[in-house]
Design an enzyme around this catalytic site. Structure first.
Site, short mmCIF file in Angstrom:
data_model
loop_
_atom_site.label_atom_id
_atom_site.label_comp_id
_atom_site.label_asym_id
_atom_site.label_seq_id
_atom_site.Cartn_x
_atom_site.Cartn_y
_atom_site.Cartn_z
N ASN A 153 3.20 -2.37 -10.20
CA ASN A 153 3.41 -1.60 -8.97
C ASN A 153 4.64 -2.03 -8.18
OD1 ASN A 153 1.42 -3.85 -8.83
ND2 ASN A 153 1.69 -3.57 -6.64
N GLN A 181 -0.94 2.57 -11.80
CA GLN A 181 0.42 3.09 -11.61
C GLN A 181 0.90 3.91 -12.79
OE1 GLN A 181 2.39 2.96 -8.93
NE2 GLN A 181 1.14 1.61 -7.66
N HIS A 203 -5.45 8.33 -5.38
CA HIS A 203 -4.39 8.48 -4.37
C HIS A 203 -3.02 8.03 -4.84
CE1 HIS A 203 -3.76 4.36 -2.54
NE2 HIS A 203 -4.90 4.14 -3.15
N CYS A 328 5.15 -8.10 0.79
CA CYS A 328 4.35 -9.04 1.57
C CYS A 328 3.74 -8.30 2.75
CB CYS A 328 5.19 -10.21 2.06
SG CYS A 328 6.54 -9.71 3.13
#
Ligand SMILES: *Cc1c(COP(=O)(O)O)cnc(C)c1O
Length: 394
Positions: A153, A181, A203, A328
């Site tokens: 991802n 993904q 989603h 992050c």
């Protein structure tokens, strides 16, 4: 062209209007509980869920009965990994995975480790690839599960799934993949990949949030897992709880659209992605790509802008939605574990931005993005010129 521009399709995608259209009746007329066996409201809902189950199965080369609806990939990963560990408690206590997995895999593995299992987290090369020979070498007679993500991802790396599947099968070890993904972006086939368990989420492929599935192989050999949710015995006993009918129907429609349009869409999106990378590298010095130069997710571009703080760059391009390459959270400003694993230095990791292109990304948006990013990077570099590394003079 409308602002802001959305280039964060790895985080989530908008719902395709065709998906929404398929879902709408399940809120109003087809609102029944799919587990209600005594009236037409229940039967209609069950029919809609079964159609969706078949659409999900078709996209990944599975049988409908092998699809278990969940609340998303986090739940699917938890169910797969915890469920396998519990089922094989007697037979073994060793799990093999890779350093660049999603937190919904890594954090489950940490829990297993705290409960006394042994976890081998294999390293990856500069492209983010795990060495299949290393996977083979890590297998012991206590190994009960191999779990490797199909597509990363952050940097888009596509794992050598068929090869890993062959190794797992030869050694009789259950193979799970987080394909969240990959689904709808690249071809996915559970037979070619030799997986026993596969996680996916709606989603990330233009379906609704809060819906996903776990593929559970029914034969050659049957994948065995222990349920983690107990209750009404829904989803063949593997996931109790009233099925999210709108979510399942949305996921099914999203899978059907992906099957039809994936090939052309991947070509188009990859063209735009290449245009973005080329444009930025032509306009700016000191731009490097994090991740594989060749085969990877078509919509992924993870780029480092030397001498620029990623956070400052994102603040400067507020009309373009991207993600820090380090992915992050504001509460945890640690450099990305993925960028670290492929050998990106911490300061370059903090200079990295992840662009995620998708179904409705246009050439005009990409050209605007190149222009804005180039301008802001140039300005930031002028404001705080990079000091040369110590010991190199000047
Ligand atoms: C988004 C994502 C998940 C989590 O999916 P949810 O449905 O949001 O729980 C898991 N793995 C990968 C690789 C993802 O990108």
């Amino acid at each position: 062209m409308k602002l802001p521009i959305y280039l964060d399709h790895h985080a989530t995608t908008p719902v395709d209007p065709r998906v929404l259209e398929a879902m709408l009746p399940t809120f109003t007329t087809v609102f029944g509980n799919a587990a209600s066996k005594t009236h037409s409201f229940g039967w209609q809902a069950a029919e809609a869920v079964d159609r969706a189950r078949a659409e999900v199965a078709t996209l990944i080369g599975a049988q409908p009965k092998e699809i278990v609806f969940t609340s998303g990939a986090t739940e699917s990963n938890n169910l797969a990994i915890q469920g396998a560990a519990e089922h094989f408690r007697e037979r073994g206590d060793h799990v093999i995975s890779v350093a660049t997995e999603h937190s919904s895999v890594l954090d489950v593995l940490k829990v297993l480790e705290a409960n006394g299992l042994r976890i081998t987290l294999l390293p990856v090369d500069a492209a983010g690839l795990v060495d299949p020979a290393a996977v083979r070498a890590a297998i012991t007679d206590r190994t009960i599960l191999i779990t490797v993500m199909a597509a990363n991802n952050e940097i888009g790396t596509l794992a050598p799934m068929a090869e890993l599947g062959r190794i797992a099968r030869e050694r009789g070890v259950l193979f799970h993949t987080d394909a969240t993904q990959a689904i709808g972006k690249v071809p996915v086939n559970v037979e070619e990949w030799g997986v026993g368990l596969l996680s996916l989420s709606a989603h990330k492929l233009y379906g609704p949030k809060g819906a996903g599935a776990l593929y559970v192989r029914s034969q050659n050999p049957r994948a065995r897992i222990q349920p983690q949710m107990h209750g009404g015995g829904h989803e063949r006993g593997l996931r109790s709880g009233t099925v999210n009918v709108p979510g399942a129907v949305g996921l099914g429609r999203a899978c059907a659209i992906a099957r039809e349009e994936m090939e052309a869409e991947a070509r188009r999106v990859q063209g735009l992605r290449d245009r973005l990378e080329r444009g930025l590298m032509e306009r700016l010095e000191g731009v490097t790509r994090n991740g594989p130069p060749g085969r990877r997710l078509p919509g992924n571009a993870n780029l480092a802008f030397a001498g620029v703080e990623g956070e400052a760059l994102m603040m400067g391009i507020k009309e373009i939605a991207v993600s820090s390459g380090s992915a992050c959270t504001s509460a945890n400003p640690e450099p990305s574990h993925v960028l670290k694993a492929i050998g990106v230095r911490p300061e370059l990791s903090r200079s990295s931005i992840r662009f995620g292109l998708g179904r409705w990304t246009t050439g005009e948006e990409i050209d605007f993005t190149i222009e804005r990013v180039a301008t802001v990077v140039t300005k930031l570099r002028q404001l705080s010129p990079v000091r040369a590394p110590a010991g190199r003079g000047a």
